[in-house]
Design an enzyme around this catalytic site. Sequence first.
Site, PDB file in Angstrom:
ATOM      1  N   ASP A  87       1.110  -0.934   0.315  1.00  0.00           N
ATOM      2  CA  ASP A  87      -0.318  -0.218  -0.234  1.00  0.00           C
ATOM      3  C   ASP A  87       0.996   1.241  -0.168  1.00  0.00           C
ATOM      4  O   ASP A  87       1.621   1.321   0.669  1.00  0.00           O
ATOM      5  CB  ASP A  87      -1.116  -0.306   1.274  1.00  0.00           C
ATOM      6  CG  ASP A  87      -1.755   1.248   1.420  1.00  0.00           C
ATOM      7  OD1 ASP A  87      -1.700   1.989   0.512  1.00  0.00           O
ATOM      8  OD2 ASP A  87      -3.085   0.575   1.903  1.00  0.00           O
ATOM      9  N   ASP A  98      -2.975   7.518  -3.134  1.00  0.00           N
ATOM     10  CA  ASP A  98      -2.803   6.114  -2.385  1.00  0.00           C
ATOM     11  C   ASP A  98      -3.541   4.982  -3.036  1.00  0.00           C
ATOM     12  O   ASP A  98      -4.438   5.124  -3.586  1.00  0.00           O
ATOM     13  CB  ASP A  98      -4.034   6.542  -0.972  1.00  0.00           C
ATOM     14  CG  ASP A  98      -3.976   5.619  -0.205  1.00  0.00           C
ATOM     15  OD1 ASP A  98      -3.108   4.171  -0.315  1.00  0.00           O
ATOM     16  OD2 ASP A  98      -4.685   5.570   1.149  1.00  0.00           O
ATOM     17  N   HIS A 157     -11.729   6.419   1.274  1.00  0.00           N
ATOM     18  CA  HIS A 157     -11.552   7.887   2.891  1.00  0.00           C
ATOM     19  C   HIS A 157     -11.496   8.674   1.144  1.00  0.00           C
ATOM     20  O   HIS A 157     -10.953   8.428   0.231  1.00  0.00           O
ATOM     21  CB  HIS A 157      -9.885   7.668   3.635  1.00  0.00           C
ATOM     22  CG  HIS A 157      -9.143   6.775   3.207  1.00  0.00           C
ATOM     23  ND1 HIS A 157      -8.247   8.143   2.764  1.00  0.00           N
ATOM     24  CD2 HIS A 157      -8.944   5.469   2.907  1.00  0.00           C
ATOM     25  CE1 HIS A 157      -7.027   6.700   2.253  1.00  0.00           C
ATOM     26  NE2 HIS A 157      -7.501   5.890   2.411  1.00  0.00           N
ATOM     27  N   HIS A 165      -7.604  11.126   5.560  1.00  0.00           N
ATOM     28  CA  HIS A 165      -8.372   9.852   6.100  1.00  0.00           C
ATOM     29  C   HIS A 165     -10.408  11.416   6.658  1.00  0.00           C
ATOM     30  O   HIS A 165     -10.035  11.800   7.240  1.00  0.00           O
ATOM     31  CB  HIS A 165      -8.591   9.598   7.108  1.00  0.00           C
ATOM     32  CG  HIS A 165      -7.473   8.146   6.698  1.00  0.00           C
ATOM     33  ND1 HIS A 165      -6.323   8.454   7.239  1.00  0.00           N
ATOM     34  CD2 HIS A 165      -7.626   7.136   6.380  1.00  0.00           C
ATOM     35  CE1 HIS A 165      -5.602   6.973   7.523  1.00  0.00           C
ATOM     36  NE2 HIS A 165      -7.331   6.707   6.710  1.00  0.00           N
ATOM     37  N   GLU A 190     -11.078   1.268  -0.940  1.00  0.00           N
ATOM     38  CA  GLU A 190      -9.895   0.288  -0.680  1.00  0.00           C
ATOM     39  C   GLU A 190     -10.326  -1.155  -0.276  1.00  0.00           C
ATOM     40  O   GLU A 190     -10.378  -1.719   0.825  1.00  0.00           O
ATOM     41  CB  GLU A 190      -8.655   0.381  -0.343  1.00  0.00           C
ATOM     42  CG  GLU A 190      -8.811   1.606   1.151  1.00  0.00           C
ATOM     43  CD  GLU A 190      -7.908   1.672   1.825  1.00  0.00           C
ATOM     44  OE1 GLU A 190      -7.105   0.611   1.451  1.00  0.00           O
ATOM     45  OE2 GLU A 190      -7.891   2.361   2.532  1.00  0.00           O
ATOM     46  N   GLU A 278      -6.621  -1.099  -3.684  1.00  0.00           N
ATOM     47  CA  GLU A 278      -6.709   0.537  -3.906  1.00  0.00           C
ATOM     48  C   GLU A 278      -6.570   1.221  -4.689  1.00  0.00           C
ATOM     49  O   GLU A 278      -5.215   0.736  -5.970  1.00  0.00           O
ATOM     50  CB  GLU A 278      -6.440   1.045  -2.378  1.00  0.00           C
ATOM     51  CG  GLU A 278      -6.878   2.570  -1.847  1.00  0.00           C
ATOM     52  CD  GLU A 278      -5.758   2.565  -0.951  1.00  0.00           C
ATOM     53  OE1 GLU A 278      -6.479   3.552  -0.468  1.00  0.00           O
ATOM     54  OE2 GLU A 278      -4.615   1.785  -0.237  1.00  0.00           O
TER      55      GLU A 278
END
Length: 293
Positions: A87, A98, A157, A165, A190, A278
């Site tokens: 990740d 992300d 998020h 977040h 994700e 993700e």
Amino acid sequence: MNMDDEVYNAYREAGALARKVLRRGAGLVKEGAPLLDMVEETENMVTEEGALLAFPLNVSFNEAAAHDTAMPGDERVFTRGDLVKVDLGIHVDGYIADTAMTVDLGDHGALVEASRAALEAAIGAVRPGVVTGELGTIIQAAIEEHGYRPVANLTGHGLDRYDLHGKPMIPNVAMNGGTVLEEGMAFAIEPFATTGSGKVTEAARVEIYKQIAARPARLPSAKRILETARPRRGLPFSRRWVPGDKVEIGLATLVRNGILHPFPMLHDVPGSFVSQAEHTMIVTEEGCEVTTR
């Protein structure tokens, strides 16, 4: 929501770099390879590309789902049968990409496909006016169709500037209501699929922290930690990044004083396996642009 060209381009640049580095870093996950070497080489790729890490590279084994990274002097190696989540977060001027993928060193192809299929199904449903609870319904259905459970207490998020977040929260299970998606929103979806309980719990080990308050520290080790943390502007950092000795004492003091927030490793039940997929995306007029694809 408004997003000007400069911000949009920063998100897109971060996404393109994250895609490139994630693929190269995941390619280092091989049987017998040292974890620490893989993590440091991948993190160095980010700076070599002229960007910055949004968080320490997360590499989580088997039943671990998130918040694991190499320890200082880590002696772990990748072994046959491991299911490894990689990740990666990159930011350009605070605008974050992300993205994550699962590397299978065993016979877990169907589980890997479950999280990947759920991600693609959810992306296909993103557009203005959709409620985030609907995305959770889609994710859960896709994972269960593959014969696995979604991890209910992990979510996608929102991604705001220097904020990993933010809103909206994207559930991995069906729920009523939620946030209505609007054009210009940036967020990561994700899905996590598991052979275990479908719920992660916190482990004792902590390798990742972030600064949540700006107060002075007296201990030399705590001062060194804050010298690492302050330039992050609230983004997480790794214990491994802090130079010098007595780091554990400084970390414990700063957490106790409410200056740092710890991120314990999260895992499902022992003996289970968790997969993750993700992507980051920006909601557009008619759907979304996936910046990390």
